[in-house]
Design a protein around this motif. Structure first.
Motif, PDB file in Angstrom:
ATOM      1  N   LEU A   1       0.829  -1.194   0.000  1.00  0.00           N
ATOM      2  CA  LEU A   1       0.000   0.000   0.000  1.00  0.00           C
ATOM      3  C   LEU A   1       0.869   1.251   0.000  1.00  0.00           C
ATOM      4  N   LYS A   2       0.433   2.253  -0.722  1.00  0.00           N
ATOM      5  CA  LYS A   2       1.192   3.494  -0.838  1.00  0.00           C
ATOM      6  C   LYS A   2       1.169   4.260   0.490  1.00  0.00           C
ATOM      7  N   GLU A   3       2.246   4.973   0.764  1.00  0.00           N
ATOM      8  CA  GLU A   3       2.273   5.802   1.962  1.00  0.00           C
ATOM      9  C   GLU A   3       1.299   6.967   1.838  1.00  0.00           C
ATOM     10  N   SER A   4       1.145   7.487   0.633  1.00  0.00           N
ATOM     11  CA  SER A   4       0.193   8.569   0.394  1.00  0.00           C
ATOM     12  C   SER A   4      -0.230   8.550  -1.068  1.00  0.00           C
ATOM     13  N   ILE A   5      -1.384   9.136  -1.338  1.00  0.00           N
ATOM     14  CA  ILE A   5      -1.895   9.229  -2.703  1.00  0.00           C
ATOM     15  C   ILE A   5      -2.058  10.700  -3.041  1.00  0.00           C
ATOM     16  N   THR A   6      -1.395  11.133  -4.109  1.00  0.00           N
ATOM     17  CA  THR A   6      -1.437  12.543  -4.498  1.00  0.00           C
ATOM     18  C   THR A   6      -1.990  12.684  -5.910  1.00  0.00           C
ATOM     19  N   LYS A   7      -2.518  13.850  -6.204  1.00  0.00           N
ATOM     20  CA  LYS A   7      -3.077  14.131  -7.522  1.00  0.00           C
ATOM     21  C   LYS A   7      -1.979  14.163  -8.574  1.00  0.00           C
ATOM     22  N   ASN A   8      -2.247  13.530  -9.704  1.00  0.00           N
ATOM     23  CA  ASN A   8      -1.264  13.518 -10.788  1.00  0.00           C
ATOM     24  C   ASN A   8      -1.233  14.855 -11.518  1.00  0.00           C
ATOM     25  N   PRO A   9      -0.060  15.283 -11.998  1.00  0.00           N
ATOM     26  CA  PRO A   9      -0.006  16.490 -12.827  1.00  0.00           C
ATOM     27  C   PRO A   9      -0.670  16.251 -14.177  1.00  0.00           C
ATOM     28  N   SER A  10      -0.983  17.329 -14.873  1.00  0.00           N
ATOM     29  CA  SER A  10      -1.630  17.236 -16.187  1.00  0.00           C
ATOM     30  C   SER A  10      -0.624  17.236 -17.328  1.00  0.00           C
ATOM     31  N   ILE A  11       0.569  17.729 -17.057  1.00  0.00           N
ATOM     32  CA  ILE A  11       1.581  17.893 -18.114  1.00  0.00           C
ATOM     33  C   ILE A  11       2.900  17.292 -17.657  1.00  0.00           C
ATOM     34  N   TYR A  12       3.518  16.483 -18.530  1.00  0.00           N
ATOM     35  CA  TYR A  12       4.814  15.873 -18.256  1.00  0.00           C
ATOM     36  C   TYR A  12       5.785  16.263 -19.370  1.00  0.00           C
ATOM     37  N   ASN A  13       6.930  16.739 -18.975  1.00  0.00           N
ATOM     38  CA  ASN A  13       7.997  17.030 -19.927  1.00  0.00           C
ATOM     39  C   ASN A  13       9.203  16.198 -19.527  1.00  0.00           C
ATOM     40  N   GLN A  14       9.184  14.943 -19.952  1.00  0.00           N
ATOM     41  CA  GLN A  14      10.253  14.015 -19.594  1.00  0.00           C
ATOM     42  C   GLN A  14      10.711  13.285 -20.852  1.00  0.00           C
ATOM     43  N   SER A  15      11.991  13.225 -21.052  1.00  0.00           N
ATOM     44  CA  SER A  15      12.489  12.474 -22.206  1.00  0.00           C
ATOM     45  C   SER A  15      12.279  10.991 -21.950  1.00  0.00           C
ATOM     46  N   THR A  16      11.746  10.290 -22.927  1.00  0.00           N
ATOM     47  CA  THR A  16      11.520   8.857 -22.807  1.00  0.00           C
ATOM     48  C   THR A  16      11.699   8.215 -24.175  1.00  0.00           C
ATOM     49  N   GLN A  17      12.378   7.104 -24.197  1.00  0.00           N
ATOM     50  CA  GLN A  17      12.620   6.416 -25.466  1.00  0.00           C
ATOM     51  C   GLN A  17      11.358   5.712 -25.951  1.00  0.00           C
ATOM     52  N   LYS A  18      10.590   5.145 -25.007  1.00  0.00           N
ATOM     53  CA  LYS A  18       9.410   4.369 -25.377  1.00  0.00           C
ATOM     54  C   LYS A  18       8.192   4.773 -24.543  1.00  0.00           C
ATOM     55  N   THR A  19       7.042   4.768 -25.201  1.00  0.00           N
ATOM     56  CA  THR A  19       5.758   4.954 -24.518  1.00  0.00           C
ATOM     57  C   THR A  19       4.817   3.883 -25.028  1.00  0.00           C
ATOM     58  N   PHE A  20       4.275   3.100 -24.117  1.00  0.00           N
ATOM     59  CA  PHE A  20       3.352   2.017 -24.466  1.00  0.00           C
ATOM     60  C   PHE A  20       1.940   2.444 -24.071  1.00  0.00           C
TER      61      PHE A  20
END
Length: 388
Positions: free
Chosen positions: A103-122
């Motif tokens: 179980l997670k220690e806490s649950i937080t709201k996800n951001p709406s925008i991500y600027n992260q370099s990633t080679q793959k997205t599934f």
């Protein structure tokens, strides 16, 4: 005169069936009535029954309920939470262990925008309780290993909603996603769970498409189904932290689509997510809420692929306006079934909700992988092909 009357009646009957077939297929109605007591229902009859159920954590982590299997017997558990319940076990329909979840220690709201370099997205959508397919898809495409551990490194897994309804292993899928979120973040990766219309229907107490199994199990546990995903349950709290639309670099991901009318309001992606999140279970009365929660909402809209069902199909110019306003190059959606994964509107829109056969290995590719900005359709066997 008599011939004219017969032709008119025949035309009306034919029109009734044509319109009814469309409404059934798009879930606007559940049954099409022919005569009193005789109706057509989209999909097969619900033959689901009482069975094993993964743990339900509720009353703000004070209580745990589950249905276990030992041989030919079932054990019904509904008790107070203990210290050892910080790690829970999820079993298959035979009672064998699938995986453990911390179980997670806490649950937080996800951001709406991500600027992260990633080679793959599934990317995959509309699993609808089909856990065996989901498991095979993730394993064959090397997202997880045989023990359900994250093996996708610092890459992104995007789930475009509709994990509820129609299937009998909804909560196995949800707990796996919950587990993978934490594991992905430790490796610099990310799991994005984006809410679809069926997910929100369940959160709002609309159980029209919930399998009979869940209502039988709820009675056996003496725990109403709505309480499994209420605002004080673990999975209910977690689901309410999710967005209906997210931007990852220059791509927009959501379940159904952004209506051109949403762009006209000037709402940011963050605005859209906050408004919808704050108004789950609230009947829309203002024009703003009607736009964001009814048929033009990001989790219901069908205007990218059809001009039926009251939708006016969008134009290339309207798609261009959406892309320009949110500074994106591509919009990736599920929700509306398509024959195959491909691009639309000068390669700016990609639809990935391809209907699946029940037999593993015989499906049209129904997931998307983006590798160094090249798009491939993939199936549950790990086979992939570039798309146009």
């Amino acid at each position: 005169m008599k011939k004219k009357i017969i032709l008119t009646i025949s035309a009306i009957i034919l029109l009734y069936f044509l319109i009814g077939a469309v409404l059934l297929r798009t879930e606007i109605i559940q049954r099409l009535y022919i005569f009193p007591g005789w109706s057509i229902k989209f999909g097969k009859d619900d033959q689901s029954k009482f069975s094993i159920e993964p743990p339900i954590i509720y009353q703000n982590r004070q209580k745990l309920a589950k249905i276990e299997n030992a041989g030919d017997n079932f054990t019904i558990i509904n008790r107070e939470i203990s210290a050892k319940d910080s790690v829970i076990s999820v079993n298959d329909e035979n009672g064998d262990l699938l995986f453990n979840v911390k179980l997670k220690e806490s649950i937080t709201k996800n951001p709406s925008i991500y600027n992260q370099s990633t080679q793959k997205t599934f990317v995959v959508s509309d699993i609808e309780g089909n856990f065996p397919f989901f498991e095979k898809l993730l394993k064959s495409n090397k997202i997880i290993d045989d023990k359900f551990n994250w093996t996708f490194g610092n890459n992104h897994l995007v789930l475009l909603g509709d994990f509820f309804d129609r299937g009998t292993q909804v909560f196995e899928s949800l707990w796996l996603i919950y587990k993978l979120e934490a594991e992905a973040e430790k490796q610099g990766g990310k799991v994005h769970f984006i809410l679809g219309n069926h997910d929100i229907m369940n959160l709002e107490g609309d159980f029209r498409y919930v399998k009979k199994k869940y209502l039988i199990n709820a009675d056996s546990l003496n725990l109403e189904y709505k309480n499994w995903i209420s605002g004080n349950s673990e999975l209910g709290t977690w689901l309410r932290s999710k967005n209906v639309v997210e931007k990852i670099n220059n791509k927009l991901f959501l379940h159904a689509g952004l209506s051109p009318n949403i762009v006209k309001t000037g709402k940011s992606l963050e605005d859209v997510n906050i408004i919808i999140s704050k108004n789950i279970n609230i009947k829309p009365t203002t024009e703003e809420l009607k736009l964001l929660k009814n048929q033009e909402s990001p989790y219901w809209y069908r205007g990218y692929f059809t001009s039926q069902d009251g939708y006016k199909q969008v134009t290339q110019k309207e798609i261009d306006n959406i892309c320009n306003y949110y500074k994106i190059n591509h919009i990736i959606v599920g929700h509306t079934p398509v024959d195959e994964i491909r691009t639309y509107y000068n390669k700016k829109v990609i639809g990935i909700d391809v209907l699946r056969e029940n037999e593993i290995g015989k499906n049209t590719p129904s997931a998307l992988i983006i590798e160094n900005n090249i798009f491939f359709a993939v199936d549950e066997m790990g086979r992939k092909k570039a798309i146009n």
